[in-house]
Design an enzyme around this catalytic site. Structure first.
Site, short mmCIF file in Angstrom:
data_model
loop_
_atom_site.label_atom_id
_atom_site.label_comp_id
_atom_site.label_asym_id
_atom_site.label_seq_id
_atom_site.Cartn_x
_atom_site.Cartn_y
_atom_site.Cartn_z
CE LYS A 69 -17.66 2.77 6.79
NZ LYS A 69 -18.63 3.28 5.83
N GLY A 128 -20.53 13.69 -5.05
CA GLY A 128 -19.72 13.23 -3.94
C GLY A 128 -18.60 12.31 -4.40
N GLY A 130 -16.50 10.81 -1.57
CA GLY A 130 -15.99 10.29 -0.31
C GLY A 130 -16.15 8.77 -0.26
N GLY A 131 -16.17 8.23 0.96
CA GLY A 131 -16.23 6.79 1.14
C GLY A 131 -17.48 6.15 0.54
P1 NDP Z 1 -17.07 11.53 3.39
O1 NDP Z 1 -16.74 12.53 4.42
O2 NDP Z 1 -16.05 10.49 2.99
O3 NDP Z 1 -17.46 12.32 2.01
C1 NDP Z 1 -18.36 13.38 2.04
C2 NDP Z 1 -18.63 13.85 0.60
O4 NDP Z 1 -19.66 14.87 0.67
C3 NDP Z 1 -17.44 14.48 -0.08
O5 NDP Z 1 -17.49 14.19 -1.45
C4 NDP Z 1 -17.67 15.98 0.18
O6 NDP Z 1 -17.07 16.80 -0.81
C5 NDP Z 1 -19.17 16.04 0.05
N1 NDP Z 1 -19.76 17.20 0.74
C6 NDP Z 1 -19.98 17.33 2.07
N2 NDP Z 1 -20.57 18.51 2.34
C7 NDP Z 1 -20.72 19.13 1.15
C8 NDP Z 1 -21.27 20.39 0.75
N3 NDP Z 1 -21.78 21.24 1.66
N4 NDP Z 1 -21.28 20.72 -0.56
C9 NDP Z 1 -20.75 19.86 -1.47
N5 NDP Z 1 -20.22 18.66 -1.17
C10 NDP Z 1 -20.20 18.30 0.13
O7 NDP Z 1 -18.41 10.85 3.84
P2 NDP Z 1 -19.01 9.43 3.37
O8 NDP Z 1 -18.82 9.29 1.92
O9 NDP Z 1 -18.51 8.36 4.24
O10 NDP Z 1 -20.56 9.62 3.73
C11 NDP Z 1 -21.37 10.49 2.97
C12 NDP Z 1 -22.80 10.32 3.42
O11 NDP Z 1 -23.22 9.00 3.11
C13 NDP Z 1 -22.99 10.50 4.95
O12 NDP Z 1 -24.04 11.41 5.15
C14 NDP Z 1 -23.40 9.13 5.43
O13 NDP Z 1 -24.40 9.21 6.44
C15 NDP Z 1 -24.00 8.50 4.18
N6 NDP Z 1 -23.86 7.05 4.18
C16 NDP Z 1 -25.00 6.32 4.11
C17 NDP Z 1 -24.96 4.96 4.12
C18 NDP Z 1 -26.23 4.18 4.06
O14 NDP Z 1 -26.19 2.98 4.31
N7 NDP Z 1 -27.36 4.80 3.74
C19 NDP Z 1 -23.67 4.21 4.19
C20 NDP Z 1 -22.51 5.09 4.21
C21 NDP Z 1 -22.62 6.46 4.22
P3 NDP Z 1 -15.52 17.27 -0.70
O15 NDP Z 1 -14.70 16.14 -1.25
O16 NDP Z 1 -15.48 18.50 -1.52
O17 NDP Z 1 -15.25 17.52 0.77
#
Ligand code: NDP
Length: 281
Positions: A69, A128, A130-131
């Site tokens: 991305k 969260g 992330g992306g």
């Molecule tokens: P990233 O890897 O970029 O970010 C993941 C985020 O989740 C981070 O903020 C991370 O925190 C947090 N996280 C993960 N595990 C834990 C935990 N056990 N406890 C606390 N925080 C946690 O992923 P994306 O943002 O790209 O995707 C996130 C979710 O969104 C995915 O499950 C994806 O399937 C879903 N998604 C859904 C879409 C839809 O159309 N419905 C579109 C895009 C994504 P830290 O920074 O501390 O690591």
């Protein structure tokens, strides 16, 4: 079948039944569009070749998933306003024989949110950073949110997103490091899980969130599409909250992509039904 000028593509992971492919092709079939949406696995080292190839073959555009991305941006002719701020592209669209990068994740979320509530003037707590969180934070803040609280486990990513939102949008932005059970502040209107907590196969996982701090006037949205009925969705429903599951965002980003590529307003109910069929199976 017109393979030369009307092919859309998805640079993603190989999978016998890719849900996004099935969802988009269900819409094409429903509307009688003689188009195809195919799934190609492309690593970062071949991304430039793939984009040039798609352009040469007359593809109308493509979706782009992790890890491409951000990497794909260097091969595109330009970016939409929000893709520029988000710094990531999940959808490329052919315009004037060039590919322009869009980000439809946040727009898809915003669309499903607006089916329930207008975010303008509201306060939002988002787990969260992330992306997905970047896309949701930018689009909802640009849509007029008054306040957004970013709650994230890692400080670096959380603060980076809070700074981005503060600098690039008019919303008031707070960051809270998430290291214990979080209480949703009274007066919050919208709560969003944009972490990967609850995604298959870790379906039993729960957010560290005091469920007693949720009140029935709050809207709770989850981005997790598989399974759509996460623990958060179920728990929030039990508290009387309005809920939005992750299929809403996925379907709506698909509807927006199809509109960009074909000009057609696809029927979201057909697309949602296809995803429900896959995720139930
Ligand atoms: P990233 O890897 O970029 O970010 C993941 C985020 O989740 C981070 O903020 C991370 O925190 C947090 N996280 C993960 N595990 C834990 C935990 N056990 N406890 C606390 N925080 C946690 O992923 P994306 O943002 O790209 O995707 C996130 C979710 O969104 C995915 O499950 C994806 O399937 C879903 N998604 C859904 C879409 C839809 O159309 N419905 C579109 C895009 C994504 P830290 O920074 O501390 O690591």
């Amino acid at each position: 079948m017109n393979f030369l000028s009307q092919l859309t593509g998805c640079f993603a992971q190989p999978c016998a039944e890719n849900p996004t492919v099935a969802m988009v092709e269900a819409a094409y079939q429903h509307h009688g569009l003689d188009w195809r949406y195919i799934n190609c696995e492309v690593g970062p080292d071949k991304l430039g070749d793939a984009v040039r190839g798609a352009l040469a073959m007359g593809w109308a555009g493509f979706n782009c998933s992790l890890p491409n991305k951000v990497e794909v941006i260097q091969y595109l002719a330009g970016l939409s306003e929000s893709a520029k701020i988000i710094g990531a592209v999940n959808c490329a669209v052919r315009r004037d024989d060039q590919f322009i990068g869009e980000n439809t994740d946040g727009k898809g979320f915003l669309e499903s949110l607006r089916e329930q509530v207008d975010p303008a003037g509201k306060s939002l707590v988002m787990f969260g950073a992330g992306g997905a969180a970047r896309a949701i934070g930018v689009e909802t803040a640009l849509a007029g949110l008054a306040k957004i609280t970013v709650v994230n486990r890692s400080t670096g990513r959380g603060q980076e997103l809070a700074t981005l939102l503060r600098e690039k949008t008019p919303a008031e932005v707070d960051f809270v490091q998430w290291d214990s059970e979080y209480n949703i502040p009274a007066g919050t209107n919208i709560v969003v899980n944009s972490t990967s907590i609850g995604l298959f196969p870790d379906v039993d996982a729960r957010l560290a969130l005091n469920m007693d701090s949720l009140t029935p006037d709050m809207l709770v949205a989850d981005v997790i599409p598989n399974p759509p009925r996460t623990n958060l969705v179920r728990d929030a429903e039990a508290k009387g909250c309005t809920v939005i599951d992750g299929l809403g965002m996925l379907v709506n980003q698909g509807v927006i992509g199809i509109k960009y590529w074909t000009g057609l307003d696809a029927d979201p109910t057909v697309m949602r039904a296809k995803l429900e069929e896959i995720f139930a199976g």
